[in-house]
Design an enzyme around this catalytic site. Sequence first.
Site, PDB file in Angstrom:
ATOM      1  CG  HIS A  14     -61.511  52.538  79.397  1.00 53.29           C
ATOM      2  ND1 HIS A  14     -61.400  52.188  78.070  1.00 53.29           N
ATOM      3  CD2 HIS A  14     -62.575  51.852  79.874  1.00 53.29           C
ATOM      4  CE1 HIS A  14     -62.342  51.322  77.757  1.00 53.29           C
ATOM      5  NE2 HIS A  14     -63.080  51.098  78.837  1.00 53.29           N
ATOM      6  CB  VAL A 159     -63.812  60.863  76.963  1.00 52.84           C
ATOM      7  CG1 VAL A 159     -62.552  61.344  76.244  1.00 52.84           C
ATOM      8  CG2 VAL A 159     -63.705  61.145  78.463  1.00 52.84           C
ATOM      9  CB  SER A 167     -63.322  57.618  73.674  1.00 49.86           C
ATOM     10  OG  SER A 167     -62.653  58.824  73.375  1.00 49.86           O
TER      11      SER A 167
END
EC number: 6.3.2.1
Length: 494
Positions: A14, A159, A167
């Site tokens: 995020h 990511v 993630s």
Amino acid sequence: MHFVPTMGGLHHGHASLISAASCHKSGDVETLVSVFVNPLQFGPNEDFARYPRTFEADCELAELSGASAIWCPDESQIYPGGSAESWRIQAPKSLQSRLCGSTRPGHFDGVVTVVCRLLALAKPHQLFLGEKDWQQLTILRRMVLDLGLAVRVRGVPTVRDGDGLASSSRNRYLNAQQRQQGVLFAQVLSDARSACLHGGTALKPGEVKRRLEEVGLSVEYVDVVDPWFLQPSKSNQSSLTLLAAAVRCGSTRLIDHAFLMTRSPLVAIDGPAGAGKSTVTRAFAERLGLVYLDTGAMYRAVTWLVLEQGGDPGDSEAVDLVLNDLKVELEPLQQGVQVVRVNGHEVTDAIRDPRVTASVSAVASHACVRAAMTAQQQRMGKAGGLVAEGRDIGTAVFPDAELKVFLTATPKERARRRALDLEARGHEVPALPELEAQIVERDRLDSTREVAPLLQADDAIELISDGMSIDQVIDALEDLFRRRVGEEVWPTPV
């Protein structure tokens, strides 16, 4: 405003989204992050009740990542009549019949419903979404496209944590042993990508499934699909495909993917003369870091040499003699300009002379010229990472290109642009009606010639540029490219 919708439980992935949204800001543009755990996205016996709710930590991470504000609406604000009685949007069946949609009925209907509602309330200019859930990203891109919503969708690369695991808010559910299994999940997909890129052979889904089960994972699905249609690809193996999988580590569900390809992406831009192909393709190549292959300049170079040697552009034997000693060189773009050399002579401006323009169609119609130029262009594009523009790029030169665009404009608009170009180059400018008539005749000749006529490839996307600025056309091309080629496959240069 730039908008990053989330369900909270924010993590490094995020943070990357928020940072990307903030980095794209200019002037007084702000970045808004929403946190809303959407009940419509959860099916029976899924983890809605225990989904991470860490608002204070979310606020801190969002601020550190560049957010201007964080918005945490309650359910009544998103669904005034309650989620059970709310209006719902249905995602196309073809986009959710495979991958996660095949095992989570109604999930993506819940996603498109909430995002459409969030967009209506926030009214952002750009929407930033992660490429980690590629199916969700593609469905939301289709929603924006099909509903004509005034927002631009931007994908941000997946990511990964230091150990390679993608993630996810759900990673916190994993114990040490399960996390190691999750790392092996990512590694198996990465190995499949490497095997395809370096060996040219993609692992079958069944083989990937077997390897995942060998490390103790419960496999929900393994599938290989087209990145945009989310159905099995009908293209040859040179084209980009998406290998996606979902597994369970204990009770925790994980998803991941890898893009399979044997070369870097290719983009083919075709269209009639005067449609602005060269201008926008050069700028598009610079923006995306692609090599620019100006095939039109190559044909103009041949034509220039034929005329320079006093040959007849309509005589195939005379033209063929020129090809025997021809060496066309295209230097890398420098500040938007590509230097063209013919047998060592710099002819960048000379090949734009009206004499060359009037004869290039005749020269290009000879089979010997098309064969020589096509072979040279295909050699240049063997490794990919290239964008080419011309008349038959998508049909003859690079039929396996990841993106094919047919860029066009009305004859009247193309005549106007041609007049401006001639004036800028210091040439005499004919009257607009005369230029328009020349363009119509050029279209007729190019479309009816026996060898490699001007045609729109069956799978090409038509882009009519009347009323669009150069930047708007380039933005449209970039968006079309990103539908199929993620940032994690071909990153935009910084």
